[in-house]
Scaffold this motif. Sequence first.
Motif, short mmCIF file in Angstrom:
data_model
loop_
_atom_site.label_atom_id
_atom_site.label_comp_id
_atom_site.label_asym_id
_atom_site.label_seq_id
_atom_site.Cartn_x
_atom_site.Cartn_y
_atom_site.Cartn_z
N MET A 230 0.83 -1.20 0.00
CA MET A 230 0.00 0.00 0.00
C MET A 230 0.88 1.26 0.00
SD MET A 230 -2.95 -1.48 -0.21
CE MET A 230 -3.88 0.03 -0.41
N ALA B 99 3.48 1.68 -1.65
CA ALA B 99 4.08 1.88 -2.97
C ALA B 99 3.31 2.92 -3.77
CB ALA B 99 4.12 0.56 -3.73
N PHE B 100 2.02 3.09 -3.45
CA PHE B 100 1.21 4.09 -4.15
C PHE B 100 1.49 5.46 -3.54
CE2 PHE B 100 -1.32 0.17 -4.30
CZ PHE B 100 -1.49 0.03 -5.67
N ASP B 101 1.58 6.47 -4.36
CA ASP B 101 1.60 7.82 -3.81
C ASP B 101 1.01 8.79 -4.80
OD1 ASP B 101 3.60 8.52 -5.57
OD2 ASP B 101 5.18 8.19 -4.10
N ARG B 102 1.01 10.05 -4.41
CA ARG B 102 0.40 11.10 -5.22
C ARG B 102 0.91 11.11 -6.65
NH1 ARG B 102 -2.27 15.66 -4.17
NH2 ARG B 102 -2.06 17.17 -5.84
N PRO C 8 -0.26 7.08 -8.58
CA PRO C 8 -1.44 6.55 -7.91
C PRO C 8 -1.91 5.21 -8.44
CG PRO C 8 -2.07 8.35 -9.36
CD PRO C 8 -0.58 8.24 -9.44
N ARG D 229 -4.81 0.28 -8.23
CA ARG D 229 -4.73 1.50 -7.42
C ARG D 229 -5.44 1.23 -6.09
NH1 ARG D 229 -9.28 5.41 -10.32
NH2 ARG D 229 -11.05 4.17 -9.68
N PRO D 230 -5.15 2.03 -5.05
CA PRO D 230 -5.81 1.82 -3.76
C PRO D 230 -7.31 1.93 -3.93
CG PRO D 230 -4.03 3.43 -3.55
CD PRO D 230 -4.24 3.18 -5.02
#
Lengths: 258, 258
Positions: free
Chosen positions: A18, A20-23, A26, A66-67
């Motif tokens: 989780m 690993a995702f960022d702005r 995404p 994606r989340p």
Amino acid sequence: MANSPTGDSVITRVVRLMSAFDRDLPSMTLSGLARRADLPLTTAHRLVEELVRHGLIDRLPGGELRPGMRMWELAARGSQALTLREIALPFMEDVQAAVHQHATLAVLDHGSVLYVERLSSPDSPLDAAHIAQRMPLHAASSGLVLLAYSSPEFQREVLAGPLEKVTPETLTDPQLIRKYLAEIRQRGYVALPGIGVTEWTGIAVPVLGPGNGIAAALNAIVPRAEANVPFVVPALLTAAHGISRALGAESRHPARRP
Amino acid sequence: MANSPTGDSVITRVVRLMSAFDRDLPSMTLSGLARRADLPLTTAHRLVEELVRHGLIDRLPGGELRPGMRMWELAARGSQALTLREIALPFMEDVQAAVHQHATLAVLDHGSVLYVERLSSPDSPLDAAHIAQRMPLHAASSGLVLLAYSSPEFQREVLAGPLEKVTPETLTDPQLIRKYLAEIRQRGYVALPGIGVTEWTGIAVPVLGPGNGIAAALNAIVPRAEANVPFVVPALLTAAHGISRALGAESRHPARRP
């Protein structure tokens, strides 16, 4: 608990996935996700399949991941970030109406500044202090305010370092930071240009909670060339006083009848 | 993956733990948490210890547990809920300034309405449509809008039921709902009193995304006795058009030069 050959638990591996995702990234493919999370592809595949079943990760029509909204929902429903945000938002709108600048609300979490709310000044470029982003305490006006009202033990721990130089103007001398912390407690605000992002000045004030402990920092982020500190500070103080009152802090300046 | 005697995986058990927290019960003791998550105390204890180490659960000074800010951060950083929210918020402020009512933004997620943003009318009591709360699609104006612009297959699936009667006025007749869905597509809005919360009227319009697919529903929630629909609808349509444009939808009514 099921540990991998390297001894990581399922929870640790899910947190790595989780995270690993960022702005800026995404969504990504399974192999990209496995690489960023530093997990074998088969492990990532197995975990992702289960996370997708729970709605914690969504698979887009093209196959990218994606989340999921369910992850956000689980985190948000009982979260103090949302409660604080709901209480603070009307007061932040008042600040923005008065000063027409970016306004943020930040809390101290696990040793760093975590931005929980932001109202942006339309069309003004500021690629920092996004919601859910973090900054080191010493490299943000909000962080210095949060630190100024923290316990002496915690201050010692933070000032023992390491104190990263985020910009050329970031304060990294513990003695100098101590001087600023004392000034903040005395004046009730801080205004420092360029310590976190070179072109911007952060002007921050404390928000208090029940028992008058520090609950958050309210912050205006202003282009440094236009920073009108004497104008912004009273707006921030007024709003922070309102948020503190709504959070259950006692007034530091009780009204007296003549 | 490590399964419990009942066959639940670690991820399933963690989801059950995190789902135990909600707006009305944002913190609880370990034994309360184990009970609500329907897990043996020893299992809950072991999982909670690890979640606390990761910052996904915080332990308060009195020993009570609550979701940690790290959980919110993980979910929020890459989340489309925040992106949508950041884009929509300024337009929602415009709506609120014009109509002085609760404004919400909701998406369709896993078959229900999920509220991702809300601006509240000060001092107006509305204990519904909180951020991160869900409603059945047929029992909310936002839900009917989201359903009206969904695929015929998905509509069939939802209308096949079950269609819970949330209030005495909730629509539960599939034929009648179909009639309303057609009306929504024709008029571009819906205004129905009491279908989700008896005392309130929801007035909702669609927000479109890239390719002009339905992205969200923008909704004003108004005390039913004061619902001034002809006044609220144009404000919502204007703001929804702005959000759709900002999300990358193409204008349905391109400006023509004479």
